[in-house]
Design a protein around this motif. Sequence first.
Motif, PDB file in Angstrom:
ATOM      1  N   SER A 130     -84.915   7.181  58.118  1.00 61.37           N
ATOM      2  CA  SER A 130     -85.341   8.530  57.741  1.00 61.37           C
ATOM      3  C   SER A 130     -86.855   8.560  57.611  1.00 61.37           C
ATOM      4  O   SER A 130     -87.482   7.523  57.380  1.00 61.37           O
ATOM      5  CB  SER A 130     -84.714   8.918  56.397  1.00 61.37           C
ATOM      6  OG  SER A 130     -83.308   8.871  56.452  1.00 61.37           O
ATOM      7  N   PRO A 131     -87.443   9.730  57.757  1.00 60.27           N
ATOM      8  CA  PRO A 131     -88.890   9.833  57.530  1.00 60.27           C
ATOM      9  C   PRO A 131     -89.266   9.398  56.125  1.00 60.27           C
ATOM     10  O   PRO A 131     -88.482   9.542  55.182  1.00 60.27           O
ATOM     11  CB  PRO A 131     -89.179  11.325  57.745  1.00 60.27           C
ATOM     12  CG  PRO A 131     -88.070  11.804  58.616  1.00 60.27           C
ATOM     13  CD  PRO A 131     -86.872  11.024  58.188  1.00 60.27           C
ATOM     14  N   VAL A 182     -83.902  19.567  57.418  1.00 56.06           N
ATOM     15  CA  VAL A 182     -84.731  19.238  58.581  1.00 56.06           C
ATOM     16  C   VAL A 182     -83.822  18.561  59.595  1.00 56.06           C
ATOM     17  O   VAL A 182     -82.984  17.738  59.215  1.00 56.06           O
ATOM     18  CB  VAL A 182     -85.881  18.279  58.191  1.00 56.06           C
ATOM     19  CG1 VAL A 182     -86.659  17.825  59.430  1.00 56.06           C
ATOM     20  CG2 VAL A 182     -86.827  18.944  57.191  1.00 56.06           C
ATOM     21  N   TYR A 208     -81.102  16.149  58.177  1.00 60.69           N
ATOM     22  CA  TYR A 208     -81.580  15.545  56.930  1.00 60.69           C
ATOM     23  C   TYR A 208     -81.747  16.613  55.850  1.00 60.69           C
ATOM     24  O   TYR A 208     -82.149  17.746  56.150  1.00 60.69           O
ATOM     25  CB  TYR A 208     -82.952  14.908  57.115  1.00 60.69           C
ATOM     26  CG  TYR A 208     -83.057  13.766  58.081  1.00 60.69           C
ATOM     27  CD1 TYR A 208     -83.524  13.953  59.381  1.00 60.69           C
ATOM     28  CD2 TYR A 208     -82.739  12.463  57.687  1.00 60.69           C
ATOM     29  CE1 TYR A 208     -83.659  12.899  60.258  1.00 60.69           C
ATOM     30  CE2 TYR A 208     -82.873  11.401  58.565  1.00 60.69           C
ATOM     31  CZ  TYR A 208     -83.334  11.622  59.851  1.00 60.69           C
ATOM     32  OH  TYR A 208     -83.474  10.561  60.717  1.00 60.69           O
ATOM     33  N   TRP A 232     -85.831  11.600  50.941  1.00 61.58           N
ATOM     34  CA  TRP A 232     -85.006  12.055  52.063  1.00 61.58           C
ATOM     35  C   TRP A 232     -83.635  11.419  51.977  1.00 61.58           C
ATOM     36  O   TRP A 232     -83.481  10.292  51.485  1.00 61.58           O
ATOM     37  CB  TRP A 232     -85.642  11.645  53.386  1.00 61.58           C
ATOM     38  CG  TRP A 232     -86.926  12.321  53.714  1.00 61.58           C
ATOM     39  CD1 TRP A 232     -88.128  12.148  53.097  1.00 61.58           C
ATOM     40  CD2 TRP A 232     -87.139  13.281  54.752  1.00 61.58           C
ATOM     41  NE1 TRP A 232     -89.080  12.946  53.686  1.00 61.58           N
ATOM     42  CE2 TRP A 232     -88.504  13.645  54.701  1.00 61.58           C
ATOM     43  CE3 TRP A 232     -86.319  13.865  55.720  1.00 61.58           C
ATOM     44  CZ2 TRP A 232     -89.064  14.579  55.588  1.00 61.58           C
ATOM     45  CZ3 TRP A 232     -86.873  14.785  56.605  1.00 61.58           C
ATOM     46  CH2 TRP A 232     -88.230  15.134  56.531  1.00 61.58           C
ATOM     47  N   GLY A 233     -82.645  12.130  52.499  1.00 65.76           N
ATOM     48  CA  GLY A 233     -81.346  11.528  52.672  1.00 65.76           C
ATOM     49  C   GLY A 233     -81.358  10.605  53.886  1.00 65.76           C
ATOM     50  O   GLY A 233     -82.350  10.525  54.621  1.00 65.76           O
ATOM     51  N   GLN A 234     -80.256   9.937  54.113  1.00 63.32           N
ATOM     52  CA  GLN A 234     -80.117   9.014  55.240  1.00 63.32           C
ATOM     53  C   GLN A 234     -79.907   9.752  56.551  1.00 63.32           C
ATOM     54  O   GLN A 234     -80.071   9.179  57.632  1.00 63.32           O
ATOM     55  CB  GLN A 234     -78.939   8.075  55.001  1.00 63.32           C
ATOM     56  CG  GLN A 234     -77.590   8.804  54.971  1.00 63.32           C
ATOM     57  CD  GLN A 234     -76.466   7.950  54.424  1.00 63.32           C
ATOM     58  OE1 GLN A 234     -76.687   6.930  53.787  1.00 63.32           O
ATOM     59  NE2 GLN A 234     -75.233   8.372  54.676  1.00 63.32           N
ATOM     60  N   GLY A 235     -79.562  11.023  56.466  1.00 57.64           N
ATOM     61  CA  GLY A 235     -79.293  11.821  57.653  1.00 57.64           C
ATOM     62  C   GLY A 235     -77.842  11.706  58.092  1.00 57.64           C
ATOM     63  O   GLY A 235     -77.173  10.699  57.842  1.00 57.64           O
TER      64      GLY A 235
END
Lengths: 112, 117
Positions: free
Chosen positions: A48-49, B37, B94, B107-110
Amino acid sequence: DVVMTQTPPSLSVAIGQSVSISCKSSQSLVYSDGKTYLHWLLQSPGRSPKRLIYQVSNLGSGVPDRFSGTGSQKDFTLKISRVEAEDLGVYYCAQTTHFPFTFGSGTKLEIK
Amino acid sequence: QVQLKESGPGLVQPSETLSLTCTVSGFSLTSNSVHWVRQPPGKGLEWMGIIRSGGSTDYNSALKSRLSISRDTSKSQVFLKMNSLQTEDTAIYYCTRTRVGDWFAYWGQGTLVTVSS
């Protein structure tokens, strides 16, 4: 929408070298409160960013001081001093001054 | 500690509706904003929208007609719903937290969503 133009699109550097990435916006990023909401993120491969710098020049928690951000109005720069192997990935600038928020197209950093 | 975790169906049929959940911990949704995002495979980041601490929302104008963001503060969850999905909506989605003076720090892991029949 505010267009964020990043250059170069990619670069290859040796460990220990310094690099700069440019981010130019199509409009001034100074908000009505006088602050500039331009941020820098790094996305390492498969991750992740991660936020590096917020509001132009403020180093995020835990981010090495090899990273620094400068700029104003429409012209911003991220500098990495003494590149390390862990710095590889794609760097993005992002603006949160104007809706919709927008990201640059990214700069891919490779290690020679 | 602060955590965000996205969850969703993985595979969605074209023209159907996507529903994703972002479950957060370590902070309150009533004092923090959450963004969605997305990132198509091999491409850059696209901001989709935000739900603020007070519950108001803003959306990317390109997605506004199809997108809705809501939340359940009692469950510490933020929801994304987007209808009329097409193959170009295939992406990693995300969620990320911001608050005053602290942009995009978490941020999450997506979660990968594939739109395919």
